[in-house]
Design a protein around this motif. Structure first.
Motif, PDB file in Angstrom:
ATOM      1  N   ILE A 118       0.728  -1.232   0.030  1.00 45.56           N
ATOM      2  CA  ILE A 118      -0.043  -0.257   0.096  1.00 45.56           C
ATOM      3  C   ILE A 118       0.773   0.874   0.121  1.00 45.56           C
ATOM      4  O   ILE A 118       2.255   1.190   0.349  1.00 45.56           O
ATOM      5  CB  ILE A 118      -1.061   0.301   1.509  1.00 45.56           C
ATOM      6  N   THR A 119       0.404   2.417  -0.216  1.00 48.88           N
ATOM      7  CA  THR A 119       0.763   3.257  -0.246  1.00 48.88           C
ATOM      8  C   THR A 119       0.701   4.285   0.946  1.00 48.88           C
ATOM      9  O   THR A 119      -0.585   4.655   1.346  1.00 48.88           O
ATOM     10  CB  THR A 119       0.230   4.019  -1.335  1.00 48.88           C
ATOM     11  N   TYR A 120       1.445   4.610   2.025  1.00 48.44           N
ATOM     12  CA  TYR A 120       1.447   4.805   2.759  1.00 48.44           C
ATOM     13  C   TYR A 120       1.568   5.923   3.133  1.00 48.44           C
ATOM     14  O   TYR A 120       1.936   7.131   2.672  1.00 48.44           O
ATOM     15  CB  TYR A 120       2.467   4.545   4.108  1.00 48.44           C
ATOM     16  N   GLY A 121       0.016   6.390   3.922  1.00 44.96           N
ATOM     17  CA  GLY A 121       0.046   8.444   3.740  1.00 44.96           C
ATOM     18  C   GLY A 121      -0.648   8.840   2.904  1.00 44.96           C
ATOM     19  O   GLY A 121      -1.165   9.980   2.877  1.00 44.96           O
ATOM     20  N   SER A 122      -1.836   7.483   2.418  1.00 44.56           N
ATOM     21  CA  SER A 122      -2.356   8.737   0.904  1.00 44.56           C
ATOM     22  C   SER A 122      -3.741   8.667   1.767  1.00 44.56           C
ATOM     23  O   SER A 122      -4.650   9.107   0.387  1.00 44.56           O
ATOM     24  CB  SER A 122      -2.501   7.148  -0.150  1.00 44.56           C
ATOM     25  N   LEU A 123      -3.910   8.630   2.951  1.00 47.27           N
ATOM     26  CA  LEU A 123      -5.637   8.832   3.310  1.00 47.27           C
ATOM     27  C   LEU A 123      -5.263   8.818   4.862  1.00 47.27           C
ATOM     28  O   LEU A 123      -4.192   8.967   5.555  1.00 47.27           O
ATOM     29  CB  LEU A 123      -6.376   8.202   2.885  1.00 47.27           C
TER      30      LEU A 123
END
Length: 627
Positions: A441-446
């Protein structure tokens, strides 16, 4: 999310000029061989378990080999078979390699007729002996036959019984071998018919051979051999005398496209493959019609013939959702529309809270539907902006307008496909732990605890990857709610026409329906469906009814989807999870020319599909229950 085993892919090439023509114009007599490689590589998505090719020389002399085949197993099979072919040329001098006349006379695979196949097993049978093309050899050139196809027959048992009663002895109980024997038997009869005619006209020796090869009627061969085939298929073939053909099932379940100019004739499973490899426009490529066959004679004359009467048109919708290349202009448009049509359901799932929702997709096949979803969301948001601006009156302030116009749909690439698990990885808990890392996952994306996360996929069949990987990894972002969106409807029924979905126990929708019946003390529905299925087990397939529909009938789509969440959501997941599916109506509106929806509706296009479903349901119930 969990990859389906794809349908097979086919490719055929017929060069319409002498090899020397291509040497002079394109700098190589291998023009056809190179184009076949590209046609196969561009369809690699359709087969990763094996590949094969066949080639026929048109002008070989007696005593010289004229029919060649190469096959290999594994995801690198295309590279392997073409490397093997090229290995025959590695010791040639530059002068020999540039001599088309020498190649035509002396080199293997230096022919004018080519056929390629990409294999994905849908039967569980594996090994080189099951890799197409299949060969049927004979001392008469016209009786030699190579076959390959994208197909699955549902009535193999009936055909096997029929041809063995005639005295034939197929080498294996598999639909490809049986089709090879059927077509080969009728080809033998056709050649023998022509032999008798030639003799009656006083011909002898090679004159008889030439007469046969000039007059062989493969349309009659296919009419008599394919009339009882029940299933989805595109069957391709070459004869040793240089005839080539392809025939499509009368329901149009499987697809094929063809192109011809004055240099080459080509057939492939997908339209954009031909466009790309030959650099030709969409409008110049034609689709092989249901029940139709295409023939190219030894002399290079192309014709299409209606072999079997077209039935109710049921082209496969999964081709549009999942299997075919999204670079086809119609498929691209349809996949976008599938995403767009989900917008009302998605908005409802997030309670219309656009400001606090991030939208993403499961790589890579859902990307086009994701763009369609974004387009639909943008249209919705623009309508909302118009309403809000209108409500401000005639003199809105700059700040008020800026606040409204600055609203955006928030999209991010949240999921990243990180690794592909290999078969040598250990089973059990170790494998499950590794499976959890297929995606990253792309951490910090939400914003944790505040944002919803909507993530779209093309289909949810088994739910394995959802349970083992996706839901858990997405939960690490700490979303308030995870909404998994499927651009296709709920997959409820097996496929028997070329896709590896044949067992009831595989489908998460079926498991959910069974669990709901248990939860609500409705096991009598299961028992009744089983009794009705069992009672028709010995009926002709044309009289059988799909009683598995009774399992789903008591519940709405939303009830089944909610039960799926219970079955798939790991205990450790903190976020609320919801699964949203494409309605069946949405599928048909997005893909109006491909109404084959039996995976979702249970409305099988052929009687054989219902027969095999009936058997699969009985087997499942008898393994799980004691009735």
């Amino acid at each position: 999310m969990e990859p389906l085993k794809h349908e097979c892919g086919v490719a055929m090439i017929r060069l319409l000029k002498p090899l020397d023509y291509y040497q002079k114009k394109y700098g190589t007599w291998m023009y056809g061989l190179n184009k076949l490689y590209l046609l196969m590589e561009k369809q690699h998505n359709r087969g990763q378990e094996g590949a094969g090719l066949a080639c026929v020389k048109l002008a070989a002399n007696p005593g010289e080999e004229y029919m060649f085949r190469e096959r290999a197993l594994g995801s690198g099979a295309i590279t392997e078979i073409f490397s093997t072919v090229q290995s025959h040329f590695k010791d040639l001098t530059p002068e020999q390699l540039a001599d088309a006349g020498y190649a035509e006379k002396c080199l293997p695979f230096a022919g004018e007729v080519y056929m390629g196949h990409l294999r994905y097993s849908t039967t569980g049978k594996s090994g080189l002996t099951y890799v197409h093309p299949f060969l049927r050899r004979n001392n008469w050139r016209a009786k030699n036959l190579a076959l390959c196809g994208n197909f699955n027959l549902t009535n193999v048992d009936e055909i096997f019984a029929r041809i063995t009663a005639m005295g034939q002895h197929p080498r294996k109980y598999a639909d490809t071998y049986i089709m090879l024997e059927q077509v080969g038997h009728r080809l033998d009869r056709e050649v023998e018919r022509l032999f008798n005619l030639a003799e009656a006209e006083g011909l002898t020796g090679m004159d008889i051979t030439h007469y046969i090869e000039e007059h062989v009627d493969l349309a009659n061969v296919l009419r008599t051999s394919s009339k009882d085939w029940d299933g989805g298929y595109v069957m391709c073939g070459l004869t040793g005398s240089g005839e080539s053909f392809a025939v499509r099932d009368p329901w149009g379940i499987r697809s094929a496209f063809w192109y011809q100019d004055d240099e080459i004739a080509v057939l492939a499973s997908e339209r954009p493959v031909i466009q790309t490899v030959l650099n030709v426009p969409t409008t110049s490529i034609r689709e092989l019609q249901p029940g139709q066959a295409i023939f190219i004679s030894k002399a290079g004359r192309l014709r299409t013939v209606q072999i079997n009467k077209p039935r109710e048109l049921r082209p496969c919708s999964f081709e549009r959702i999942y299997f075919s290349r999204g670079s086809d202009m119609d498929i691209y448009r349809e996949r976008k529309l599938l995403g767009e049509k989900l917008v009302p359901s998605i908005l409802k799932a997030v309670n219309y809270d656009i400001e606090h929702t991030v939208f993403s997709f499961i790589p890579n096949t859902a990307e086009v539907a994701f763009y369609g979803m974004l387009q639909g969301l943008d249209e919705y948001l623009n309508e909302e902006k118009v309403k809000q601006i209108a409500a401000l009156g005639h003199n809105p302030s700059h700040d008020e307008l800026e606040r409204i116009l600055s609203r955006r749909i928030r999209s991010e690439k949240v999921a990243i496909k990180d690794i592909k698990l290999r078969t040598f990885i250990a089973e059990g808990n170790t494998r499950n732990d590794l499976a959890a890392h297929v995606y990253d996952i792309t951490y910090g994306s939400l914003e944790p605890g505040v944002d919803n996360l909507v993530i779209i996929d093309d289909s949810i069949v088994r739910g394995t990857t959802l349970r083992q990987s996706i839901i858990g990894i997405l939960d690490r972002l700490n979303p308030k709610k995870i909404v998994i969106v499927s651009s296709s409807p709920q997959v409820r029924y097996p496929d028997y026409y070329g896709i590896d979905m044949a067992r009831m126990s595989e489908f998460i929708a079926f498991k959910a329906a069974i669990e709901l019946l248990r939860d609500r003390d409705m096991k009598d529905v299961i028992a009744a469906a089983y009794r009705k299925a069992k009672a028709q087990a010995d009926l002709p397939k044309e009289q059988m009814v799909n009683y598995v529909k009774d399992i789903y009938a008591p519940f709405t789509d939303d009830e089944i989807a909610a039960k799926m969440v219970e079955l798939l959501k790991p205990e450790s997941v903190r976020a609320k999870v919801q699964i949203v599916y494409q309605p069946l109506q949405g599928l048909h509106e997005a893909c109006p020319h491909h109404p084959g929806d039996w995976y979702f509706s249970g409305n099988y296009p052929t009687p054989g599909g219902v027969k095999l479903l009936n058997r699969a349901f009985i087997d499942y119930i008898e393994q799980v229950y004691q009735f």
